[in-house]
Design a protein around this motif. Structure first.
Motif, PDB file in Angstrom:
ATOM      1  N   GLN A  53       0.829  -1.206   0.000  1.00 13.21           N
ATOM      2  CA  GLN A  53       0.000   0.000   0.000  1.00 13.21           C
ATOM      3  C   GLN A  53       0.862   1.254   0.000  1.00 13.21           C
ATOM      4  O   GLN A  53       0.567   2.222  -0.702  1.00 13.21           O
ATOM      5  N   TYR A  54       1.938   1.255   0.802  1.00 14.52           N
ATOM      6  CA  TYR A  54       2.848   2.398   0.809  1.00 14.52           C
ATOM      7  C   TYR A  54       3.477   2.579  -0.568  1.00 14.52           C
ATOM      8  O   TYR A  54       3.632   3.702  -1.050  1.00 14.52           O
ATOM      9  N   GLU A  77       3.890   5.743  -5.367  1.00  6.32           N
ATOM     10  CA  GLU A  77       3.868   5.833  -6.831  1.00  6.32           C
ATOM     11  C   GLU A  77       2.853   6.868  -7.303  1.00  6.32           C
ATOM     12  O   GLU A  77       3.132   7.668  -8.198  1.00  6.32           O
ATOM     13  N   ARG A  78       1.656   6.867  -6.699  1.00  8.98           N
ATOM     14  CA  ARG A  78       0.636   7.851  -7.069  1.00  8.98           C
ATOM     15  C   ARG A  78       1.096   9.266  -6.747  1.00  8.98           C
ATOM     16  O   ARG A  78       0.863  10.196  -7.520  1.00  8.98           O
ATOM     17  N   LEU A 123       3.089  14.539  -8.516  1.00  8.27           N
ATOM     18  CA  LEU A 123       4.129  15.568  -8.535  1.00  8.27           C
ATOM     19  C   LEU A 123       4.638  15.802  -9.948  1.00  8.27           C
ATOM     20  O   LEU A 123       4.869  16.948 -10.352  1.00  8.27           O
ATOM     21  N   ASP A 124       4.811  14.740 -10.713  1.00 11.64           N
ATOM     22  CA  ASP A 124       5.235  14.875 -12.109  1.00 11.64           C
ATOM     23  C   ASP A 124       4.195  15.640 -12.918  1.00 11.64           C
ATOM     24  O   ASP A 124       4.539  16.516 -13.723  1.00 11.64           O
ATOM     25  N   GLU A 125       2.917  15.319 -12.710  1.00 10.08           N
ATOM     26  CA  GLU A 125       1.857  16.017 -13.429  1.00 10.08           C
ATOM     27  C   GLU A 125       1.828  17.495 -13.064  1.00 10.08           C
ATOM     28  O   GLU A 125       1.684  18.355 -13.932  1.00 10.08           O
TER      29      GLU A 125
END
Length: 184
Positions: free
Chosen positions: A9-10, A15-16, A21-23
């Motif tokens: 889950q972490y 990853e999300r 942050l990239d978006e």
């Protein structure tokens, strides 16, 4: 087992967050690029190019409405102000014009399948709204059925708000320059 599940889950959450942050970094860079000029033609070009890069669409176009009324009270078809990506022939261009006109009138985004001579594609259009009016519609073409999730829609909405401000600023700049020329 609990530790393994927590680690998974972490990992997914991490990853999300990295993707978000990239978006956001991409959105900031794109917004800065779009707002870097006051030339309307350059603004429209930058919006479409950066929009395709932002969501990896096959093509994008900005549609605007003619302000001059047509004889017989007919509604003018929206016109393409700028496009980027490969041009494909639409079987019935009125389908596309109907979708774009709907977005311009209602101010609501729409997604629909459009038939081209070489197959079907998904057309996604969202309005470019300023505080005063709807300035146009930004439309994307996706090769396959596009899944526009809430995160992508929010990203596109933030981008379209920035794009609308850039268009409005460029139009105001052009009006001011024309006024200066008339006065001189």
């Amino acid at each position: 087992a609990i530790s393994i599940d927590n680690a998974r889950q972490y990992s997914r959450t991490d990853e999300r967050l990295r993707r978000k942050l990239d978006e956001l970094a991409t959105l900031q860079r794109v917004s800065r690029t779009v707002a870097s000029t006051l030339n309307l033609a350059d603004v429209l070009r930058l919006i479409t190019e950066q929009a395709v890069e932002l969501i990896q669409a096959e093509a994008a176009a900005i549609f605007r409405r003619l302000h001059a009324p047509l004889p017989h009270g007919d509604e003018p078809a929206p016109i393409v102000e700028y496009r980027v990506g490969p041009v494909r022939e639409i079987v019935d261009p009125e389908d596309r014009d109907r979708i774009v006109s709907s977005v311009l009138h209602t101010g609501a985004a729409r997604t629909e399948e459009i038939t081209y001579t070489d197959g079907t594609s998904t057309l996604f259009c969202l309005p470019l709204r300023s505080a005063r009016e709807t300035l146009g519609a930004l439309c994307f073409r996706f090769r396959s059925t596009a899944d526009i999730n809430e995160d992508t829609l929010a990203l596109l909405q933030a981008f379209s708000d920035t794009a609308a401000m850039a268009i409005e600023n460029a139009e105001l700049y052009e009006e001011a320059m024309q006024s200066v020329q008339v006065q001189s």
